[in-house]
Design an enzyme around this catalytic site. Structure first.
Site, mmCIF file in Angstrom:
data_model
loop_
_atom_site.group_PDB
_atom_site.id
_atom_site.type_symbol
_atom_site.label_atom_id
_atom_site.label_comp_id
_atom_site.label_asym_id
_atom_site.label_seq_id
_atom_site.Cartn_x
_atom_site.Cartn_y
_atom_site.Cartn_z
ATOM 1 N N THR A 8 0.936 -1.146 -0.074
ATOM 2 C CA THR A 8 0.120 0.085 0.089
ATOM 3 C C THR A 8 0.807 1.243 0.069
ATOM 4 O O THR A 8 1.854 1.326 0.631
ATOM 5 C CB THR A 8 -0.849 -0.082 1.416
ATOM 6 O OG1 THR A 8 -1.450 1.315 1.362
ATOM 7 C CG2 THR A 8 -0.393 -0.349 2.694
ATOM 8 N N GLU A 51 0.046 3.605 1.752
ATOM 9 C CA GLU A 51 0.429 4.010 3.163
ATOM 10 C C GLU A 51 1.774 3.837 3.592
ATOM 11 O O GLU A 51 2.237 4.710 4.638
ATOM 12 C CB GLU A 51 -0.606 3.315 4.064
ATOM 13 C CG GLU A 51 -1.999 3.858 4.146
ATOM 14 C CD GLU A 51 -2.310 5.243 4.880
ATOM 15 O OE1 GLU A 51 -1.724 4.998 5.826
ATOM 16 O OE2 GLU A 51 -2.569 5.937 4.335
ATOM 17 N N TYR A 56 -1.129 -0.024 10.918
ATOM 18 C CA TYR A 56 -1.480 -0.486 9.724
ATOM 19 C C TYR A 56 -0.272 -0.721 8.516
ATOM 20 O O TYR A 56 0.053 -1.588 8.091
ATOM 21 C CB TYR A 56 -2.715 -0.088 9.051
ATOM 22 C CG TYR A 56 -2.850 -0.421 7.453
ATOM 23 C CD1 TYR A 56 -3.605 -1.527 7.146
ATOM 24 C CD2 TYR A 56 -2.469 0.620 6.582
ATOM 25 C CE1 TYR A 56 -3.927 -1.870 6.127
ATOM 26 C CE2 TYR A 56 -2.812 0.091 5.015
ATOM 27 C CZ TYR A 56 -3.469 -1.050 4.887
ATOM 28 O OH TYR A 56 -3.675 -1.339 3.576
ATOM 29 N N LYS A 93 2.222 -3.737 7.118
ATOM 30 C CA LYS A 93 2.149 -3.887 5.440
ATOM 31 C C LYS A 93 3.655 -3.771 5.213
ATOM 32 O O LYS A 93 4.117 -4.620 4.149
ATOM 33 C CB LYS A 93 1.340 -2.857 4.911
ATOM 34 C CG LYS A 93 -0.131 -3.013 4.683
ATOM 35 C CD LYS A 93 -0.448 -4.371 3.838
ATOM 36 C CE LYS A 93 -2.082 -4.381 3.961
ATOM 37 N NZ LYS A 93 -2.402 -5.285 2.869
HETATM 38 P P1 NAP Z 1 -11.643 -4.754 2.204
HETATM 39 O O1 NAP Z 1 -13.043 -4.454 1.500
HETATM 40 O O2 NAP Z 1 -11.488 -4.225 3.641
HETATM 41 O O3 NAP Z 1 -11.411 -6.481 2.128
HETATM 42 C C1 NAP Z 1 -10.366 -6.907 3.149
HETATM 43 C C2 NAP Z 1 -10.877 -8.517 3.048
HETATM 44 O O4 NAP Z 1 -10.129 -8.992 4.179
HETATM 45 C C3 NAP Z 1 -12.369 -8.887 3.676
HETATM 46 O O5 NAP Z 1 -12.809 -9.555 2.804
HETATM 47 C C4 NAP Z 1 -12.170 -9.360 4.924
HETATM 48 O O6 NAP Z 1 -13.040 -9.936 5.493
HETATM 49 C C5 NAP Z 1 -10.881 -9.914 4.826
HETATM 50 N N1 NAP Z 1 -10.077 -10.390 6.071
HETATM 51 C C6 NAP Z 1 -10.085 -9.602 7.239
HETATM 52 N N2 NAP Z 1 -9.257 -10.270 8.167
HETATM 53 C C7 NAP Z 1 -9.178 -11.339 7.716
HETATM 54 C C8 NAP Z 1 -8.656 -12.632 8.386
HETATM 55 N N3 NAP Z 1 -8.169 -12.473 9.765
HETATM 56 N N4 NAP Z 1 -8.493 -13.722 7.740
HETATM 57 C C9 NAP Z 1 -9.162 -13.842 6.578
HETATM 58 N N5 NAP Z 1 -9.779 -12.839 5.780
HETATM 59 C C10 NAP Z 1 -9.540 -11.743 6.531
HETATM 60 O O7 NAP Z 1 -10.180 -4.139 1.572
HETATM 61 P P2 NAP Z 1 -9.653 -3.721 0.213
HETATM 62 O O8 NAP Z 1 -9.960 -2.523 -0.115
HETATM 63 O O9 NAP Z 1 -10.686 -4.934 -0.649
HETATM 64 O O10 NAP Z 1 -8.472 -4.240 -0.060
HETATM 65 C C11 NAP Z 1 -7.765 -5.466 -0.323
HETATM 66 C C12 NAP Z 1 -6.219 -5.439 0.164
HETATM 67 O O11 NAP Z 1 -5.529 -4.384 -0.498
HETATM 68 C C13 NAP Z 1 -6.063 -5.274 1.656
HETATM 69 O O12 NAP Z 1 -5.181 -6.130 1.804
HETATM 70 C C14 NAP Z 1 -5.692 -3.793 1.801
HETATM 71 O O13 NAP Z 1 -5.256 -3.493 3.010
HETATM 72 C C15 NAP Z 1 -4.978 -3.487 0.382
HETATM 73 N N6 NAP Z 1 -5.007 -2.113 -0.054
HETATM 74 C C16 NAP Z 1 -6.314 -1.524 -0.411
HETATM 75 C C17 NAP Z 1 -6.347 -0.305 -0.938
HETATM 76 C C18 NAP Z 1 -7.382 0.462 -1.133
HETATM 77 O O14 NAP Z 1 -7.425 1.670 -1.470
HETATM 78 N N7 NAP Z 1 -8.644 -0.308 -1.321
HETATM 79 C C19 NAP Z 1 -4.967 0.371 -1.203
HETATM 80 C C20 NAP Z 1 -3.756 -0.414 -1.031
HETATM 81 C C21 NAP Z 1 -3.801 -1.480 -0.630
HETATM 82 P P3 NAP Z 1 -14.591 -9.547 5.742
HETATM 83 O O15 NAP Z 1 -15.349 -9.619 4.385
HETATM 84 O O16 NAP Z 1 -15.107 -10.732 6.361
HETATM 85 O O17 NAP Z 1 -14.658 -8.362 6.244
HETATM 86 O O1 G4F Z 2 -10.707 6.534 3.389
HETATM 87 P P1 G4F Z 2 -9.687 6.441 4.162
HETATM 88 O O2 G4F Z 2 -9.900 5.830 5.473
HETATM 89 O O3 G4F Z 2 -8.462 5.840 3.474
HETATM 90 P P2 G4F Z 2 -6.830 5.642 3.955
HETATM 91 O O4 G4F Z 2 -6.672 6.060 5.294
HETATM 92 O O5 G4F Z 2 -6.291 6.401 3.106
HETATM 93 O O6 G4F Z 2 -6.710 4.111 3.562
HETATM 94 C C1 G4F Z 2 -7.200 3.460 2.470
HETATM 95 O O7 G4F Z 2 -6.136 3.581 1.496
HETATM 96 C C2 G4F Z 2 -4.806 2.846 1.903
HETATM 97 C C3 G4F Z 2 -3.937 3.367 0.555
HETATM 98 O O8 G4F Z 2 -3.266 4.400 0.544
HETATM 99 C C4 G4F Z 2 -5.055 1.512 2.053
HETATM 100 F F1 G4F Z 2 -3.781 0.929 2.146
HETATM 101 C C5 G4F Z 2 -5.871 1.437 3.236
HETATM 102 O O9 G4F Z 2 -6.473 -0.203 3.392
HETATM 103 C C6 G4F Z 2 -7.289 1.984 2.990
HETATM 104 O O10 G4F Z 2 -7.920 1.485 1.732
HETATM 105 O O11 G4F Z 2 -8.893 7.990 4.575
HETATM 106 C C7 G4F Z 2 -8.321 8.886 3.661
HETATM 107 C C8 G4F Z 2 -8.406 10.211 4.246
HETATM 108 C C9 G4F Z 2 -7.516 10.115 5.560
HETATM 109 O O12 G4F Z 2 -6.418 11.292 5.391
HETATM 110 C C10 G4F Z 2 -8.382 10.271 6.608
HETATM 111 O O13 G4F Z 2 -7.942 11.061 7.898
HETATM 112 O O14 G4F Z 2 -9.467 10.702 4.777
HETATM 113 C C11 G4F Z 2 -9.318 11.293 5.998
HETATM 114 N N1 G4F Z 2 -10.648 11.365 6.593
HETATM 115 C C12 G4F Z 2 -11.320 12.374 6.956
HETATM 116 N N2 G4F Z 2 -12.404 12.217 7.435
HETATM 117 C C13 G4F Z 2 -11.377 10.200 6.953
HETATM 118 C C14 G4F Z 2 -12.302 10.988 7.763
HETATM 119 N N3 G4F Z 2 -10.990 8.936 7.039
HETATM 120 C C15 G4F Z 2 -12.168 8.164 7.380
HETATM 121 N N4 G4F Z 2 -12.322 6.617 7.011
HETATM 122 N N5 G4F Z 2 -13.386 8.803 8.015
HETATM 123 C C16 G4F Z 2 -13.596 10.034 8.148
HETATM 124 O O15 G4F Z 2 -14.501 10.362 8.790
#
Ligand code: NAP
Ligand code: G4F
Length: 407
Positions: A158, A160, A199, A203
């Protein structure tokens, strides 16, 4: 005149049908027909899009989910009955559970998407986050080494992990404290990591473990350093979805009052929006000045697949190269329901509950390597992303309202 041929199951088929089937066989679908992929986190946003993509390409997909007391199949209902899809319960932090699934299925490709993926939650649950996001990854690397050394592995790293770091030109890495971010700032595969949350630290440990197993044991293991990607299936606690869902709910409430969403119809106090008949709680947010590079998840899962089709495993930044503040996302989203930039302030409050102990202020990725080597590209613009998420949430609200009427 087409000559008559017989298909593999004994049916008569014309030359045109034969040619179409041959072409189909020679495309992705045919090439992947015998391939087996394990997808962890299949019930999540990315897992569901990736499984869909792999099924379309002809894979047999084994989706892994953790045990839950109730089924959460909303994101996978479109393909859960596909005969080439099966679902298994695996706890990624449990080595026995992971070893067993890899040994039994002998997968060609493993996509590890399971994670405790919420950054703010990781401050409250640092040990659990590390168990899942680091130990879970090591479990897969060990399982591959022991039971299927030629399996290809994708790890969900990520943006992050960069934390405070940005590059401003090819030779300089700076800590941006006290400096203004500008259009020249970005992060790439060369940028130094400086995680700002449990987190991101978990990662980053996994990111290094993947490299160590790749270099040490010769595993075909790659990391996608993905910047934020969202979608209609995004979890409701992430900021983009929180905003689009709130707007859809507010629009539905305003319509039920017989009003449109123009500010002049309402009165406001700190926490509520009042109409003559009822009140609606304001949108509560934390740091709206943070910048993120937001793309659409459907584009990003394609990059995961492309990485595992390369002869040489490697790490890639996946991003749009464009950055917007949370506030900018709000401006675009509120504009969709005709609430102007000047009016937005009446509809939300800043709530310290949503601030993090440490923040990542600025993310903007440079996807040049992925574009050049993988041929990867984005198809959904920032504006389209905002609109697609809103349309989906507004439609869901309409369905809910209709069901309420009928009940
Ligand atoms: P998500 O919607 O939160 O999906 C995470 C999945 O992991 C869910 O299906 C969750 O199950 C499962 N999980 C959580 N804990 C587990 C455990 N202990 N054993 C087995 N499964 C488990 O996240 P996403 O946005 O699809 O992201 C997918 C991956 O990419 C994650 O690793 C995240 O950290 C990474 N990532 C995401 C972003 C982004 O912007 N979306 C960016 C960079 C990296 P449940 O459905 O039961 O909750
Ligand atoms: O939507 P966020 O919670 O995403 P964040 O923290 O960027 O993380 C996501 O992206 C990562 C990749 O860069 C992934 F690795 C991670 O698994 C996840 O998918 O927050 C985005 C921004 C942050 O700066 C946060 O402080 O929005 C700001 N924010 C402001 N108000 C908020 C809120 N975030 C959340 N969740 N909720 C709020 O009310």
């Amino acid at each position: 005149m087409n000559s008559i041929r017989f298909s593999f199951d004994g049916r008569q088929e014309s030359e045109d049908e034969y040619q179409a089937r041959k072409k189909h066989r020679e495309t992705d679908y045919g090439q992947n027909f015998n391939k087996r992929a394990l997808v962890t986190g299949v019930t999540g946003q990315d897992g569901s899009y990736l499984a869909e993509l792999l099924l379309k390409k002809g894979y047999k997909v084994i989706g892994l989910k953790r045990r839950t007391s109730t089924e959460n199949y909303q994101r996978i209902e479109g393909f859960v009955d596909n005969p080439r899809f099966s679902l298994e319960e695996v706890e990624v932090a449990d080595s026995g559970s992971v070893y067993s699934v890899v040994e039994r299925h002998q997968p060609d490709e493993i996509y590890n998407l399971a994670a405790q993926s919420h950054v703010k939650t990781s401050f409250d649950q640092p040990c659990y986050t590390t168990q899942v996001n680091t130990i879970g990854v090591i479990n897969f690397l060990e399982a591959i080494r022991r039971f299927k050394p030629n399996a290809r592995f994708y790890q969900a790293s990520t943006s992050e992990m960069f934390g405070k770091r940005v590059d401003v030109n090819e030779s300089m890495t700076v800590t941006p404290e006290g400096t203004d971010f500008n259009s020249e700032s970005f992060q790439s595969e060369e940028t130094v990591f400086e995680p700002q949350s449990p987190y991101a630290a978990a990662k980053l440990a996994s990111h290094h473990m993947v490299r160590i197993y790749r270099e040490g044991y010769g595993l075909h293991a790659s990391c996608g350093i993905l910047f934020n990607h969202e979608s209609e299936r995004r979890g409701e606690k992430f900021v983009t979805r929180k905003i689009t869902k709130w707007i859809a709910g507010f629009k539905s409430w305003a319509e039920a009052q017989g009003l449109d969403t123009e500010a002049r119809h309402f009165e406001f106090d700190r926490d509520y929006i009042h109409s003559r008949r009822s009140s609606y709680p304001k949108l509560r947010l934390g740091n709206i000045e943070a910048f993120r590079d937001w793309g659409h998840a459907e584009d990003y899962v394609n990059a995961m697949w492309l990485m595992l089709q390369q002869n040489i495993p490697d790490d890639y930044v996946i991003a749009t190269g464009e950055t917007h503040s949370v506030y900018d996302f709000m401006i675009h989203a509120f504009d969709y329901i005709d609430i102007s930039k000047e009016e937005i302030k009446d509809f939300f409050v800043i709530d310290s509950e949503f601030y993090r102990p440490a923040e990542v202020e600025f993310l903007k990725g440079d996807p040049t390597k992925a574009q050049t080597i993988l041929g990867w590209e984005t198809n959904v613009s920032f504006e389209q992303l905002v609109h697609r998420m809103l349309e989906s949430d507004i439609n869901a609200e309409k369905t809910k309202a209709k069901e309420k009427l009928l009940s």
